[in-house]
Design a protein around this motif. Structure first.
Motif, PDB file in Angstrom:
ATOM      1  N   ALA A 134     -51.926  12.482 -41.964  1.00 16.22           N
ATOM      2  CA  ALA A 134     -52.373  11.642 -40.847  1.00 16.22           C
ATOM      3  C   ALA A 134     -53.218  12.443 -39.866  1.00 16.22           C
ATOM      4  O   ALA A 134     -54.252  11.969 -39.380  1.00 16.22           O
ATOM      5  CB  ALA A 134     -51.166  11.036 -40.137  1.00 16.22           C
ATOM      6  N   MET A 135     -52.797  13.666 -39.563  1.00 19.86           N
ATOM      7  CA  MET A 135     -53.553  14.498 -38.627  1.00 19.86           C
ATOM      8  C   MET A 135     -54.888  14.953 -39.220  1.00 19.86           C
ATOM      9  O   MET A 135     -55.870  15.131 -38.493  1.00 19.86           O
ATOM     10  CB  MET A 135     -52.721  15.706 -38.211  1.00 19.86           C
ATOM     11  CG  MET A 135     -51.573  15.361 -37.267  1.00 19.86           C
ATOM     12  SD  MET A 135     -52.140  14.543 -35.718  1.00 19.86           S
ATOM     13  CE  MET A 135     -51.878  12.801 -36.095  1.00 19.86           C
ATOM     14  N   LEU A 136     -54.939  15.130 -40.543  1.00 22.95           N
ATOM     15  CA  LEU A 136     -56.220  15.431 -41.194  1.00 22.95           C
ATOM     16  C   LEU A 136     -57.169  14.248 -41.044  1.00 22.95           C
ATOM     17  O   LEU A 136     -58.358  14.417 -40.741  1.00 22.95           O
ATOM     18  CB  LEU A 136     -56.004  15.745 -42.675  1.00 22.95           C
ATOM     19  CG  LEU A 136     -57.271  15.992 -43.505  1.00 22.95           C
ATOM     20  CD1 LEU A 136     -58.023  17.219 -42.986  1.00 22.95           C
ATOM     21  CD2 LEU A 136     -56.920  16.155 -44.984  1.00 22.95           C
ATOM     22  N   PHE A 137     -56.630  13.037 -41.231  1.00 19.76           N
ATOM     23  CA  PHE A 137     -57.419  11.819 -41.045  1.00 19.76           C
ATOM     24  C   PHE A 137     -57.937  11.717 -39.615  1.00 19.76           C
ATOM     25  O   PHE A 137     -59.101  11.376 -39.374  1.00 19.76           O
ATOM     26  CB  PHE A 137     -56.553  10.604 -41.396  1.00 19.76           C
ATOM     27  CG  PHE A 137     -57.154   9.281 -41.016  1.00 19.76           C
ATOM     28  CD1 PHE A 137     -58.232   8.760 -41.709  1.00 19.76           C
ATOM     29  CD2 PHE A 137     -56.645   8.559 -39.942  1.00 19.76           C
ATOM     30  CE1 PHE A 137     -58.784   7.539 -41.354  1.00 19.76           C
ATOM     31  CE2 PHE A 137     -57.193   7.343 -39.573  1.00 19.76           C
ATOM     32  CZ  PHE A 137     -58.260   6.838 -40.293  1.00 19.76           C
ATOM     33  N   VAL A 138     -57.067  12.029 -38.655  1.00 15.40           N
ATOM     34  CA  VAL A 138     -57.452  11.980 -37.241  1.00 15.40           C
ATOM     35  C   VAL A 138     -58.534  13.008 -36.952  1.00 15.40           C
ATOM     36  O   VAL A 138     -59.516  12.722 -36.249  1.00 15.40           O
ATOM     37  CB  VAL A 138     -56.227  12.225 -36.343  1.00 15.40           C
ATOM     38  CG1 VAL A 138     -56.656  12.435 -34.892  1.00 15.40           C
ATOM     39  CG2 VAL A 138     -55.251  11.049 -36.428  1.00 15.40           C
ATOM     40  N   GLN A 139     -58.382  14.224 -37.497  1.00 10.83           N
ATOM     41  CA  GLN A 139     -59.349  15.280 -37.241  1.00 10.83           C
ATOM     42  C   GLN A 139     -60.709  14.952 -37.829  1.00 10.83           C
ATOM     43  O   GLN A 139     -61.750  15.118 -37.181  1.00 10.83           O
ATOM     44  CB  GLN A 139     -58.832  16.604 -37.847  1.00 10.83           C
ATOM     45  CG  GLN A 139     -59.677  17.818 -37.524  1.00 10.83           C
ATOM     46  CD  GLN A 139     -59.697  18.139 -36.044  1.00 10.83           C
ATOM     47  OE1 GLN A 139     -58.686  17.968 -35.364  1.00 10.83           O
ATOM     48  NE2 GLN A 139     -60.838  18.580 -35.537  1.00 10.83           N
ATOM     49  N   VAL A 140     -60.731  14.454 -39.048  1.00  7.19           N
ATOM     50  CA  VAL A 140     -62.005  14.097 -39.696  1.00  7.19           C
ATOM     51  C   VAL A 140     -62.654  12.916 -38.979  1.00  7.19           C
ATOM     52  O   VAL A 140     -63.850  12.919 -38.686  1.00  7.19           O
ATOM     53  CB  VAL A 140     -61.780  13.768 -41.188  1.00  7.19           C
ATOM     54  CG1 VAL A 140     -63.064  13.221 -41.813  1.00  7.19           C
ATOM     55  CG2 VAL A 140     -61.319  15.000 -41.943  1.00  7.19           C
ATOM     56  N   GLY A 141     -61.852  11.898 -38.684  1.00  7.59           N
ATOM     57  CA  GLY A 141     -62.392  10.707 -38.030  1.00  7.59           C
ATOM     58  C   GLY A 141     -62.934  10.979 -36.645  1.00  7.59           C
ATOM     59  O   GLY A 141     -63.902  10.344 -36.209  1.00  7.59           O
ATOM     60  N   SER A 142     -62.336  11.950 -35.932  1.00  8.84           N
ATOM     61  CA  SER A 142     -62.783  12.264 -34.574  1.00  8.84           C
ATOM     62  C   SER A 142     -64.178  12.865 -34.552  1.00  8.84           C
ATOM     63  O   SER A 142     -64.837  12.856 -33.505  1.00  8.84           O
ATOM     64  CB  SER A 142     -61.797  13.239 -33.904  1.00  8.84           C
ATOM     65  OG  SER A 142     -60.514  12.654 -33.802  1.00  8.84           O
ATOM     66  N   ASN A 143     -64.619  13.404 -35.692  1.00  2.00           N
ATOM     67  CA  ASN A 143     -65.945  14.012 -35.760  1.00  2.00           C
ATOM     68  C   ASN A 143     -67.025  13.056 -36.260  1.00  2.00           C
ATOM     69  O   ASN A 143     -68.177  13.455 -36.416  1.00  2.00           O
ATOM     70  CB  ASN A 143     -65.904  15.249 -36.676  1.00  2.00           C
ATOM     71  CG  ASN A 143     -65.081  16.372 -36.086  1.00  2.00           C
ATOM     72  OD1 ASN A 143     -65.364  16.853 -35.009  1.00  2.00           O
ATOM     73  ND2 ASN A 143     -64.036  16.784 -36.789  1.00  2.00           N
ATOM     74  N   LEU A 144     -66.644  11.805 -36.521  1.00  4.18           N
ATOM     75  CA  LEU A 144     -67.615  10.805 -36.957  1.00  4.18           C
ATOM     76  C   LEU A 144     -68.175  10.073 -35.747  1.00  4.18           C
ATOM     77  O   LEU A 144     -67.438   9.757 -34.823  1.00  4.18           O
ATOM     78  CB  LEU A 144     -66.952   9.798 -37.900  1.00  4.18           C
ATOM     79  CG  LEU A 144     -66.486  10.300 -39.265  1.00  4.18           C
ATOM     80  CD1 LEU A 144     -65.764   9.178 -40.002  1.00  4.18           C
ATOM     81  CD2 LEU A 144     -67.639  10.825 -40.100  1.00  4.18           C
TER      82      LEU A 144
END
Length: 316
Positions: A134-144
Motif C-alpha cells: 500500500a505504501m509503495l502504491f502511495v509513493q508511486v502515485g504521489s509522483n504522478l
C-alpha cells in the motif's frame, strides 16, 4: 460561546483574504501582455470603434477605477460583462460551476472511501506485505501529475478496455443518471488521486500510533475483538484529524478539478477559464478565480466547525 466567536472570527478573516486575491487577480490580468479588445475586435472594427468599445468596458479608466468598478459589478452586475461572450460573468460561470461541483463531489467521495480504505489496510497490517504494498502504491502515485494520470486512465479504461467513456459529461443522446455516473468515474479518480493518497498516509499513521497506545493494550488484555477496537475506539480518535484532512483536500480538489476538466473535456468552470485565458477575457478570469477562492475559504471554515464539533477539546 467560544465556538461562535471562532466562527465569526473566521468569517471576518475571509474578507481580507478575498480582498488580496481580488487585487492580485486583477493586477495579473492587467499586467499580462496583450489587449483583449484588440484581440477580439481588431479584424472587423475601425480604431475609433475599438476605442469606443474599450470605453464601454471601462478599460480607458485609471487602474484603481477599473478595480473599483469591477468590485462593484461583482455585487450589482453579475460579475461584470464578459469581453468575449458579451454576457454577465456569473450567467456564464453559474451552470459550469455546478458541473465543477458535481465533479468535485465525486472526487471527495472517491478520496474519502479509497483513502480511508487504503490507510486502514496499511495501518492494520503494519510492517507486513499489505502495508508495504500500500505504501509503495502511495509513493508511486504521489509522483504522478493529475494531468498525466488522467491520460493513463483514458488509455487503459477507455481506449484499451472500452469500459468507460473518454470525455464529456454525458453521451450525445443522453443516458440519464447512469450515463452521467459513468462519465464521472475516470475524471473523479483523476481528480482524487493526490488527495486520496494524502488521506491514506494520514489514516495509516493515525491507526499505527493508536495501536501502540496504552489504552489499546488494556483493551486487548481484556479480550476486546480487534474489529471492535479499531471500529469503535481507534476510529473515534482518528476521526477528527481525518475529517480535517478531507476538508483541506476538498479545497485542493476544487482547484485540481480545473485541470482535470481540460483532460476529460468536462463542461465546468475550468474549461471556461482556459478559454478566457486564451481570449484574454479579464472579467471572466477574475470572476472565476474569486469564485474558486471563495469556495476554498468556505470549505475550510466548514471543516473547522466540523472538527470542533467532533472534538470538544479543540473548541476555543
Amino acid at each position: 460561546m467560544g465556538t461562535l466567536k471562532h466562527i465569526l472570527w473566521r468569517l471576518l478573516n475571509i474578507v481580507p483574504v478575498l480582498f488580496v486575491v481580488s487585487v492580485l487577480t486583477f493586477l495579473v490580468g492587467r499586467l499580462t501582455p496583450g489587449d483583449p479588445i484588440e484581440a477580439q475586435f481588431a479584424r472587423d472594427h475601425t480604431p475609433e470603434q475599438i476605442e469606443a468599445i474599450r470605453e464601454a468596458y471601462g478599460l480607458n479608466l485609471p487602474v484603481w477605477e477599473q478595480y473599483a468598478k469591477w468590485v462593484s459589478d461583482l455585487f450589482t452586475a453579475g460579475g461584470g460583462q464578459s469581453i468575449v461572450q458579451n454576457q454577465p460573468v456569473f450567467d456564464i460561470l453559474g451552470p459550469n460551476f455546478v458541473n465543477t461541483l458535481i465533479l468535485t463531489a465525486a472526487g471527495v467521495v472517491i478520496c474519502a472511501v479509497f483513502g480511508i480504505l487504503v490507510g486502514l489496510i496499511a495501518g492494520t497490517n503494519h510492517r507486513r506485505f499489505l502495508d508495504r504494498f500500500a505504501m509503495l502504491f502511495v509513493q508511486v502515485g504521489s509522483n504522478l501529475s493529475v494531468y498525466w494520470f488522467g491520460l493513463i486512465l483514458i488509455w487503459i479504461f477507455s481506449l484499451q478496455l472500452q469500459w468507460l467513456p473518454t470525455s464529456g459529461m454525458e453521451s450525445r443522446n443522453g443516458g440519464g443518471l447512469g450515463d452521467v455516473l459513468a462519465h464521472l468515474v475516470l475524471p473523479g479518480f483523476s481528480a482524487a488521486l493526490i488527495s486520496m493518497l494524502v488521506l491514506a498516509r494520514f489514516t495509516r499513521l493515525g491507526i499505527v500510533q493508536n495501536l501502540q497506545a496504552d489504552y489499546v493494550r488494556t483493551f486487548r488484555s481484556q479480550g476486546l475483538p480487534r474489529w471492535k477496537l479499531i471500529g469503535k475506539h481507534i476510529g473515534r480518535n482518528i476521526l477528527p484529524p481525518v475529517v480535517n484532512i478531507i476538508g483541506l483536500e476538498i479545497g485542493t480538489l476544487i482547484t485540481g478539478v480545473i485541470f482535470v476538466e481540460s483532460v476529460f473535456n468536462w463542461p465546468g468552470i475550468g474549461t471556461q477559464l482556459v478559454n478566457a485565458v486564451n481570449g484574454k477575457d479579464y472579467t471572466l478570469i477574475q470572476g472565476g478565480v474569486v469564485l474558486v477562492a471563495l469556495c476554498y475559504l468556505v470549505v475550510n471554515l466548514l471543516t473547522d466547525i466540523t472538527v470542533d464539533a467532533l472534538n470538544p477539546r479543540l473548541r476555543r
